[in-house]
Design a protein around this motif. Sequence first.
Motif, PDB file in Angstrom:
ATOM      1  N   LEU A 211      -3.110   8.891  -4.646  1.00  0.00           N
ATOM      2  CA  LEU A 211      -1.759   8.336  -4.686  1.00  0.00           C
ATOM      3  C   LEU A 211      -0.790   9.099  -5.579  1.00  0.00           C
ATOM      4  O   LEU A 211       0.398   9.188  -5.275  1.00  0.00           O
ATOM      5  N   VAL A 212      -1.261   9.656  -6.703  1.00  0.00           N
ATOM      6  CA  VAL A 212      -0.336  10.301  -7.646  1.00  0.00           C
ATOM      7  C   VAL A 212       0.369  11.499  -7.007  1.00  0.00           C
ATOM      8  O   VAL A 212       1.615  11.550  -6.967  1.00  0.00           O
ATOM      9  N   PRO A 213      -0.360  12.508  -6.496  1.00  0.00           N
ATOM     10  CA  PRO A 213       0.355  13.634  -5.893  1.00  0.00           C
ATOM     11  C   PRO A 213       1.156  13.230  -4.667  1.00  0.00           C
ATOM     12  O   PRO A 213       2.240  13.775  -4.418  1.00  0.00           O
ATOM     13  N   SER A 214       0.650  12.251  -3.914  1.00  0.00           N
ATOM     14  CA  SER A 214       1.369  11.811  -2.713  1.00  0.00           C
ATOM     15  C   SER A 214       2.695  11.164  -3.086  1.00  0.00           C
ATOM     16  O   SER A 214       3.730  11.424  -2.452  1.00  0.00           O
ATOM     17  N   ALA A 215       2.676  10.315  -4.107  1.00  0.00           N
ATOM     18  CA  ALA A 215       3.912   9.664  -4.545  1.00  0.00           C
ATOM     19  C   ALA A 215       4.920  10.680  -5.070  1.00  0.00           C
ATOM     20  O   ALA A 215       6.119  10.602  -4.770  1.00  0.00           O
ATOM     21  N   LEU A 216       4.458  11.639  -5.854  1.00  0.00           N
ATOM     22  CA  LEU A 216       5.369  12.664  -6.380  1.00  0.00           C
ATOM     23  C   LEU A 216       5.972  13.504  -5.266  1.00  0.00           C
ATOM     24  O   LEU A 216       7.099  13.982  -5.377  1.00  0.00           O
ATOM     25  N   ALA A 217       5.202  13.668  -4.165  1.00  0.00           N
ATOM     26  CA  ALA A 217       5.711  14.428  -3.019  1.00  0.00           C
ATOM     27  C   ALA A 217       6.652  13.605  -2.157  1.00  0.00           C
ATOM     28  O   ALA A 217       7.291  14.150  -1.250  1.00  0.00           O
ATOM     29  N   GLY A 218       6.726  12.282  -2.419  1.00  0.00           N
ATOM     30  CA  GLY A 218       7.674  11.452  -1.693  1.00  0.00           C
ATOM     31  C   GLY A 218       7.077  10.398  -0.794  1.00  0.00           C
ATOM     32  O   GLY A 218       7.801   9.716  -0.058  1.00  0.00           O
ATOM     33  N   ALA A 219       5.755  10.199  -0.824  1.00  0.00           N
ATOM     34  CA  ALA A 219       5.117   9.212   0.041  1.00  0.00           C
ATOM     35  C   ALA A 219       5.373   7.796  -0.467  1.00  0.00           C
ATOM     36  O   ALA A 219       5.429   7.552  -1.674  1.00  0.00           O
ATOM     37  N   ASP A 220       5.488   6.863   0.474  1.00  0.00           N
ATOM     38  CA  ASP A 220       5.547   5.440   0.148  1.00  0.00           C
ATOM     39  C   ASP A 220       4.103   4.959   0.023  1.00  0.00           C
ATOM     40  O   ASP A 220       3.490   4.520   0.992  1.00  0.00           O
ATOM     41  N   VAL A 221       3.551   5.059  -1.186  1.00  0.00           N
ATOM     42  CA  VAL A 221       2.129   4.745  -1.354  1.00  0.00           C
ATOM     43  C   VAL A 221       1.873   3.252  -1.232  1.00  0.00           C
ATOM     44  O   VAL A 221       0.758   2.835  -0.878  1.00  0.00           O
ATOM     45  N   ALA A 222       2.865   2.423  -1.491  1.00  0.00           N
ATOM     46  CA  ALA A 222       2.677   0.977  -1.310  1.00  0.00           C
ATOM     47  C   ALA A 222       2.376   0.665   0.151  1.00  0.00           C
ATOM     48  O   ALA A 222       1.578  -0.239   0.452  1.00  0.00           O
ATOM     49  N   GLU A 223       2.998   1.397   1.056  1.00  0.00           N
ATOM     50  CA  GLU A 223       2.732   1.182   2.483  1.00  0.00           C
ATOM     51  C   GLU A 223       1.290   1.540   2.824  1.00  0.00           C
ATOM     52  O   GLU A 223       0.630   0.842   3.603  1.00  0.00           O
ATOM     53  N   LEU A 224       0.769   2.625   2.258  1.00  0.00           N
ATOM     54  CA  LEU A 224      -0.634   2.982   2.480  1.00  0.00           C
ATOM     55  C   LEU A 224      -1.556   1.867   1.984  1.00  0.00           C
ATOM     56  O   LEU A 224      -2.545   1.526   2.651  1.00  0.00           O
ATOM     57  N   LEU A 225      -1.245   1.306   0.836  1.00  0.00           N
ATOM     58  CA  LEU A 225      -2.061   0.220   0.292  1.00  0.00           C
ATOM     59  C   LEU A 225      -1.957  -1.027   1.153  1.00  0.00           C
ATOM     60  O   LEU A 225      -2.949  -1.743   1.349  1.00  0.00           O
ATOM     61  N   ASP A 226      -0.767  -1.300   1.687  1.00  0.00           N
ATOM     62  CA  ASP A 226      -0.597  -2.435   2.603  1.00  0.00           C
ATOM     63  C   ASP A 226      -1.499  -2.274   3.830  1.00  0.00           C
ATOM     64  O   ASP A 226      -2.144  -3.227   4.282  1.00  0.00           O
ATOM     65  N   GLN A 227      -1.517  -1.059   4.367  1.00  0.00           N
ATOM     66  CA  GLN A 227      -2.334  -0.796   5.553  1.00  0.00           C
ATOM     67  C   GLN A 227      -3.817  -0.989   5.259  1.00  0.00           C
ATOM     68  O   GLN A 227      -4.559  -1.567   6.073  1.00  0.00           O
ATOM     69  N   ALA A 228      -4.259  -0.502   4.109  1.00  0.00           N
ATOM     70  CA  ALA A 228      -5.659  -0.670   3.733  1.00  0.00           C
ATOM     71  C   ALA A 228      -5.990  -2.135   3.492  1.00  0.00           C
ATOM     72  O   ALA A 228      -7.065  -2.615   3.880  1.00  0.00           O
TER      73      ALA A 228
END
Length: 544
Positions: A211-228
Amino acid sequence: MDDSVEAAGGLTVRGAGQVEGADRTREQLVADGVPGLLAQKDPTLWGEDAEAESKIRLGWVDTYQRSRELVPALAALREELADLDHVVLAGMGGSSLAPEVIALTLGLPLTVLDTTDPHQVRTALADRLERTVVVVASKSGSTVETDSHRRAYQQAFADAGLPAAEIGRHFVVVTDPGSPLEATAREMGAHVILADPEVGGRYSALTAFGLVPSALAGADVAELLDQAEELGRTIAADADNPALALGAALGAAALAGRDKVALVDDGTGITGLGDWAEQLIAESTGKLSRGILPVVVETPTSPGATGDDVLTVTTGGALPPATFPGGGVAPHVAVNGPLGAQFLAWEVATALAGRVLGINPFDQPNVTESKDNTKAILTGGAPDETPAFTEGAVEVYAANLGSPASLAEALTALLAAAGSDGYVAVMAYLDRFGDADAARVRPELARASGRPVTFGWGPRFLHSTGQYHKGGPQVGAYLQITGAVVNDLDVPGQPYTFGQLQAAQAAGDRQALAGRGRPLLRLHLTDRAAGVTQLLEAARQLGA
């Protein structure tokens, strides 16, 4: 229940119930109460020998809940580092593969540095240095490649005139609590984010490592967690449980002789998931002389996507088994759904397949062998090796392959050595961007041999299929490709260069494979571009 389609929690798995033995395997897992026990993180599921390891490695089952705590902190960190818009991830294996899939799938800029090739490292160091934030990710905190990257970037920032306090701002360190990297990071003044210590590296997609590098690159990591989380609600169920269906299919197929799984992007929304799943499956199951060999295949119509001992699985957004692009042969199984759900589903399925195969899916007993060999070579030097012959820009070294007299003969002997139940592994210690054409040899060798052929960039694959090579069924034939270094780079503070480290890693792995009596062909490219061209032409001729 329709055994051809199982949909729940945002994920759809098609065809799993039609895999030979999958229904019986699933029925047994349900009868043993496995889905519910897994959701409860019961460490006894993989036997007494695995229990101690399992007790400290099951955090991934619900880590998507604990990872919620990271979301506001990552949003604040991204805002604080808004001027550093070039994100470099220095990590290996489980510390780099999930963020790369996330970035590729979402179309986000992320430079992944998971190599010791000096040319690739130099290219990364020269790219927008003043705007770079380096995410240094290592669970143990002692990964030699990642430590070398950290040292190289620290030196580069210092050479650019940044004061020590400012250099620290350019680093975000992700590691387990108490690791040596945590102490180093705090001394540097780096941003430190501690990861979940009860999640192993290859299961860490939804932890700080993913999640850390993905968030810094601009990903909506909360959405990934919602999906999981949506899928997570289904993993304890006996029915309407797509992850259970997938795990039963993987395990049953392997027991029935389909112990290779072709992982194919279906082209409908997820990019590169096979590279992540490759490590998860190979390192989790390839031990005790058994396991499931993942084979990442470029497209559904590429050579090697099917075979008598291959379970074909496509992954993507929505494409069912019989309608993927270009006609092609329908896969056995299609896994469709969003990326967060895919991560959790494959983790569950791999753990269940481990139980079916009777192995511990959380250890990696053979990974350290090549690492130890590398250390010994860096200290005492590599053994002398003399090529059997040189052809153009290629030096040819052959072990357990007879006495080939040409490149074509050497490749022919290697493919023949795979036999009717084996596989060929291509291991390229090159620049995976500058020498990217080398990967084109995989489909050519698959076409020529009719056998599963894997391709891995070294040393990246050592943290992935490297475990399977040593611990799995000893039916592999190995092609190692190394290349001349024309512009080496020191590893600051160490008595070796990146080129020397890369060479030692390749030599250490050769020792591990040759020591098992396996067929091993090493091709050293004295001119990388010319050598790759020569190799591809020779491989095409074999398949003509």
